[in-house]
Design a protein around this motif. Structure first.
Motif: not given
Length: 233
Positions: A90-96
Motif C-alpha cells: 500500500y501507498f498512502y499520500v497526504m494531500t489538500n
C-alpha cells in the motif's frame, strides 16, 4: 546520485538519507519496500497563506519555513514509488483539496489501484476564502492485488495536529495517525519508506511499532531535526 553516496544516518531500525529523492531513487531495488507513507511538497493555494505567511487558528505563524523545494511534479516521483513498492502493498499520500485530483491522476496513470479516500480531522481550522478548512486528505492506493490487512476504525481519522513546542515542522502530521495506518497495513519488521520525511514523524511511528524505516529529506534543517528525533527514540 546513488543512494550509497548520499549523506546518511543509520541505526538498527532506521536509515535516513540527506538527498533529493529523485536523485537517489535509482538506488532502490524494484519491489523492495513494503509500505510508503508521505506528505509530499506542494504549493499552498490560497487557504492558509497570507502575505507569504502560513497561518494557524492558534496564532502560530511560520515565516520563511526553509522549503527550497516547494513543489515536485507528482508524475516525476510517483512512478518511482510504484516501481520500488512490492506487489500487494500500500501507498498512502497526504494531500489538500487543491492537489487531490492531480495526485490521483499521477497514481492511476502508473497503474496504482485506488483503495480509499481517508479524511484527517485535525481539530483546528485554517482560514480560507470560503469555508474555514479543518480537514486534510489521505489517498490510499495498492500495487497489484489486495493484501489482507488489519483495517480498523473508519475513513475519518480524528487526531490533533502538533502545536506549539511539540511541533518540530510547519506541516507536521500526528504520529498517532501514521501509527494507525502502518499498523493496519504492515507487519512487524517490514520496511516503510517516506521519500519526503520532513521532521521524521513516519520514522517515529515505525520505530514505535517495530517496523524498519527509510526516510529521505532534501532540506538540511529538517534532516538534522530527523536525526535528533531518531537519536532521542
Amino acid at each position: 546520485m546513488d543512494k550509497d553516496t548520499a549523506a546518511m544516518y543509520e541505526t538498527e531500525k532506521a536509515t535516513l538519507y540527506h538527498a533529493d529523492f529523485l536523485n537517489i531513487a535509482d538506488g532502490f531495488a524494484d519491489g523492495s519496500i513494503d509500505l510508503v507513507f508521505t506528505d509530499p511538497p506542494f504549493e499552498l493555494a490560497g487557504g492558509g497563506m497570507k502575505n507569504g505567511k502560513l497561518n494557524y487558528e492558534n496564532g502560530e505563524i511560520f515565516r520563511n519555513c526553509g522549503f527550497s523545494t516547494k513543489y515536485i511534479a507528482f508524475n516525476r516521483w510517483i512512478p518511482e514509488i510504484y516501481r520500488i513498492l512490492k506487489n500487494e502493498r500500500y501507498f498512502y499520500v497526504m494531500t489538500n483539496d487543491r492537489n487531490l485530483f492531480s495526485i490521483h491522476k499521477a497514481c492511476t496513470d502508473c497503474n496504482f489501484k485506488f483503495c480509499e479516500l481517508l479524511v484527517l480531522d485535525k481539530k483546528m481550522t485554517v482560514p480560507s476564502t470560503y469555508y474555514p478548512k479543518r480537514a486534510e486528505f489521505i489517498l490510499m492506493y495498492r500495487k497489484g492485488s489486495y493484501r489482507k490487512g488489519h483495517f480498523a476504525g473508519s475513513t475519518v481519522i480524528e487526531e490533533r495536529i502538533p502545536r506549539g513546542k511539540e511541533k518540530r515542522h510547519p506541516t507536521e502530521k500526528p504520529v498517532a495517525m501514521i501509527e494507525h495506518l502502518i499498523r493496519c497495513s504492515t507487519q512487524e519488521n517490514e520496511v516503510c519508506l517516506d521519500p519526503f520525511m520532513g521532521s521524521c514523524s513516519t520514522g517515529e511511528a515505525c520505530i514505535k511499532l517495530n517496523r524498519r524505516f527509510i526516510g529521505v529529506e532534501i532540506e538540511s534543517r529538517w534532516f538534522r531535526t530527523s536525526q535528533n528525533r531518531i537519536k532521542q527514540l
